[in-house]
Scaffold this active site. Structure first.
Site, PDB file in Angstrom:
ATOM      1  N   ASN A  12       0.791  -1.172   0.033  1.00 13.85           N
ATOM      2  CA  ASN A  12      -0.103  -0.059  -0.096  1.00 13.85           C
ATOM      3  C   ASN A  12       0.890   1.251  -0.169  1.00 13.85           C
ATOM      4  O   ASN A  12       1.441   1.502   1.056  1.00 13.85           O
ATOM      5  CB  ASN A  12      -0.961  -0.325   1.430  1.00 13.85           C
ATOM      6  CG  ASN A  12      -1.441   1.044   1.505  1.00 13.85           C
ATOM      7  OD1 ASN A  12      -1.919   2.003   0.533  1.00 13.85           O
ATOM      8  ND2 ASN A  12      -2.467   1.313   2.457  1.00 13.85           N
ATOM      9  N   LYS A  14       0.180   4.138  -0.195  1.00 15.75           N
ATOM     10  CA  LYS A  14      -0.479   5.476   0.144  1.00 15.75           C
ATOM     11  C   LYS A  14      -0.324   6.644  -0.452  1.00 15.75           C
ATOM     12  O   LYS A  14      -0.315   6.467  -1.797  1.00 15.75           O
ATOM     13  CB  LYS A  14      -0.076   5.606   1.735  1.00 15.75           C
ATOM     14  CG  LYS A  14      -0.075   4.383   2.621  1.00 15.75           C
ATOM     15  CD  LYS A  14       0.204   4.449   4.012  1.00 15.75           C
ATOM     16  CE  LYS A  14       0.128   3.111   4.699  1.00 15.75           C
ATOM     17  NZ  LYS A  14      -0.037   3.420   6.278  1.00 15.75           N
ATOM     18  N   HIS A  98      -9.522   0.975   5.362  1.00 13.51           N
ATOM     19  CA  HIS A  98      -8.111   1.180   5.790  1.00 13.51           C
ATOM     20  C   HIS A  98      -8.127   1.957   7.073  1.00 13.51           C
ATOM     21  O   HIS A  98      -9.091   2.947   6.885  1.00 13.51           O
ATOM     22  CB  HIS A  98      -7.026   1.570   5.000  1.00 13.51           C
ATOM     23  CG  HIS A  98      -5.798   1.716   5.411  1.00 13.51           C
ATOM     24  ND1 HIS A  98      -5.180   2.624   6.115  1.00 13.51           N
ATOM     25  CD2 HIS A  98      -4.601   0.690   5.307  1.00 13.51           C
ATOM     26  CE1 HIS A  98      -4.011   2.297   6.637  1.00 13.51           C
ATOM     27  NE2 HIS A  98      -3.615   1.366   6.047  1.00 13.51           N
ATOM     28  N   GLU A 100      -6.508   4.457   8.217  1.00 14.27           N
ATOM     29  CA  GLU A 100      -6.291   5.972   7.970  1.00 14.27           C
ATOM     30  C   GLU A 100      -7.929   6.530   7.219  1.00 14.27           C
ATOM     31  O   GLU A 100      -8.095   7.553   7.718  1.00 14.27           O
ATOM     32  CB  GLU A 100      -5.160   5.988   6.874  1.00 14.27           C
ATOM     33  CG  GLU A 100      -3.964   5.900   7.811  1.00 14.27           C
ATOM     34  CD  GLU A 100      -2.729   5.371   6.836  1.00 14.27           C
ATOM     35  OE1 GLU A 100      -2.866   5.481   5.757  1.00 14.27           O
ATOM     36  OE2 GLU A 100      -1.720   4.900   7.542  1.00 14.27           O
ATOM     37  N   GLU A 170      -5.157  -5.348  10.578  1.00 12.05           N
ATOM     38  CA  GLU A 170      -4.235  -4.414  10.998  1.00 12.05           C
ATOM     39  C   GLU A 170      -4.382  -3.676  12.129  1.00 12.05           C
ATOM     40  O   GLU A 170      -5.312  -2.727  12.005  1.00 12.05           O
ATOM     41  CB  GLU A 170      -4.298  -3.354   9.773  1.00 12.05           C
ATOM     42  CG  GLU A 170      -3.829  -4.055   8.493  1.00 12.05           C
ATOM     43  CD  GLU A 170      -3.177  -2.786   7.351  1.00 12.05           C
ATOM     44  OE1 GLU A 170      -2.287  -3.020   7.027  1.00 12.05           O
ATOM     45  OE2 GLU A 170      -4.041  -1.947   7.318  1.00 12.05           O
ATOM     46  N   GLY A 176       2.641   1.768  10.697  1.00 12.94           N
ATOM     47  CA  GLY A 176       3.664   2.907  10.561  1.00 12.94           C
ATOM     48  C   GLY A 176       4.392   3.138  12.112  1.00 12.94           C
ATOM     49  O   GLY A 176       4.973   4.235  12.206  1.00 12.94           O
ATOM     50  N   SER A 216       3.539  -2.703  10.074  1.00 18.75           N
ATOM     51  CA  SER A 216       5.128  -2.820  10.417  1.00 18.75           C
ATOM     52  C   SER A 216       5.725  -4.053  10.088  1.00 18.75           C
ATOM     53  O   SER A 216       6.588  -4.438  10.797  1.00 18.75           O
ATOM     54  CB  SER A 216       5.484  -2.406  11.926  1.00 18.75           C
ATOM     55  OG  SER A 216       5.074  -0.896  12.081  1.00 18.75           O
TER      56      SER A 216
HETATM   57  C1  PEP Z   1      -0.678   0.036   6.424  1.00 21.71           C
HETATM   58  O1  PEP Z   1      -0.896   1.140   6.514  1.00 21.71           O
HETATM   59  O2  PEP Z   1      -1.578  -0.746   5.731  1.00 21.71           O
HETATM   60  C2  PEP Z   1       0.667  -0.473   6.979  1.00 21.71           C
HETATM   61  C3  PEP Z   1       0.519  -1.817   7.164  1.00 21.71           C
HETATM   62  O3  PEP Z   1       1.579   0.394   7.318  1.00 21.71           O
HETATM   63  P1  PEP Z   1       3.148  -0.070   7.717  1.00 21.71           P
HETATM   64  O4  PEP Z   1       3.431  -1.432   7.165  1.00 21.71           O
HETATM   65  O5  PEP Z   1       4.068   1.066   7.294  1.00 21.71           O
HETATM   66  O6  PEP Z   1       2.751  -0.437   9.166  1.00 21.71           O
END
Ligand code: PEP
Length: 254
Positions: A12, A14, A98, A100, A170, A176, A216
């Site tokens: 992703n 973003k 997601h 976000e 998630e 992040g 992460s």
């Molecule tokens: C995400 O935003 O879907 C995600 C998993 O981000 P990160 O891998 O940076 O934690």
């Protein structure tokens, strides 16, 4: 790695990468990952880079995903993008809900369910994200939150379409932040999610649905996470923005 379901690993991107930067990234990934057959690999650039990336992935084992989609098929919805527009660029997957978008755009489960219906209506596959915040985990509400999000976001889905749906677990506190869920935390949430899917559909259907872990994921933790029986892939944010780190996640996962 011998898994019950084929791994699906998605990047992703973003709101990162101009079209030229996206092209450079995808061309690097094509070279690194040309021989990978054990996992479905998906890249999800921003809308503005879909055209460039779609041409680059045509002759490759990489598949294209979008990061969001309208629940409507056309019309007066300023700023929105519909399924027909994504299909022009051979998009196959669409990330929905997601955290976000749940947080900043206040997307509720019912809207995510409408979007999932539109995604399936166009024969695309949704990647439906669910996950608890740190406060919810610390308040022992992880399972209640996951169940509510799953029931709401998958409302009205038939078993046939459920198997064409990917769930991404998630935990919001791991996105992040560099804090990954432990393998036990991930496996236990994934097993719980599969149990809810078995209640919503039936056991045989639930066993076919792929559940990604996101939060992460890095090259050094991918293998252990993917070794868990109910972890069927990864949704990767930050580490999908560089060829080396995303390619290593995939190579270490298979
Ligand atoms: C995400 O935003 O879907 C995600 C998993 O981000 P990160 O891998 O940076 O934690």
């Amino acid at each position: 790695m011998n898994k019950e379901r084929k791994l699906i690993i998605a990047g992703n991107w973003k709101m990162n990468k101009t079209a030229a930067e996206a092209l450079a990234l995808v061309n690097g990934l094509k070279l690194e990952l040309a021989n990978v057959k054990e996992a479905d690999i998906v890249v999800c650039p921003p809308f503005t880079a879909l055209e460039a990336v779609s041409k680059a992935v045509l002759d490759s084992n990489l598949r294209l995903g979008a990061q969001n989609m309208s629940e409507h098929n056309f019309g007066a919805y300023t700023g929105e993008v519909c399924a027909g527009m994504l299909k022009e660029f051979s998009v196959r997957y669409v990330i929905l809900g997601h955290s976000e978008r749940r947080q900043y755009q206040k997307e509720p489960d019912a809207l995510i369910a409408s979007k999932a219906k539109a995604v399936h209506g166009a024969a695309l596959k949704p990647i439906v994200c669910v996950g608890e915040t740190l406060a919810e985990r610390e308040g022992n509400r992880t399972e209640a939150v996951l169940e509510k999000q799953l029931r709401g976001s998958l409302a009205g889905l038939s078993a046939d379409l459920a198997v064409e749906t990917i769930i991404a677990y998630e935990p919001v506190w791991a996105i992040g932040t560099g804090k990954t869920a432990t393998t036990q935390q991930a496996q236990s949430a994934h097993a719980f999610i599969r149990g809810v899917l078995a209640q919503l559909f039936e056991d045989a259907t639930a066993r076919k649905i792929r559940i990604q872990y996101g939060g992460s994921v890095k090259a050094n933790n991918a293998k252990e996470l993917m070794s868990q029986p109910d972890v069927d892939g990864a949704l990767v944010g930050g580490a999908s923005l560089e060829v080396r780190s995303f390619a290593d996640i995939i190579k270490n996962s298979i």
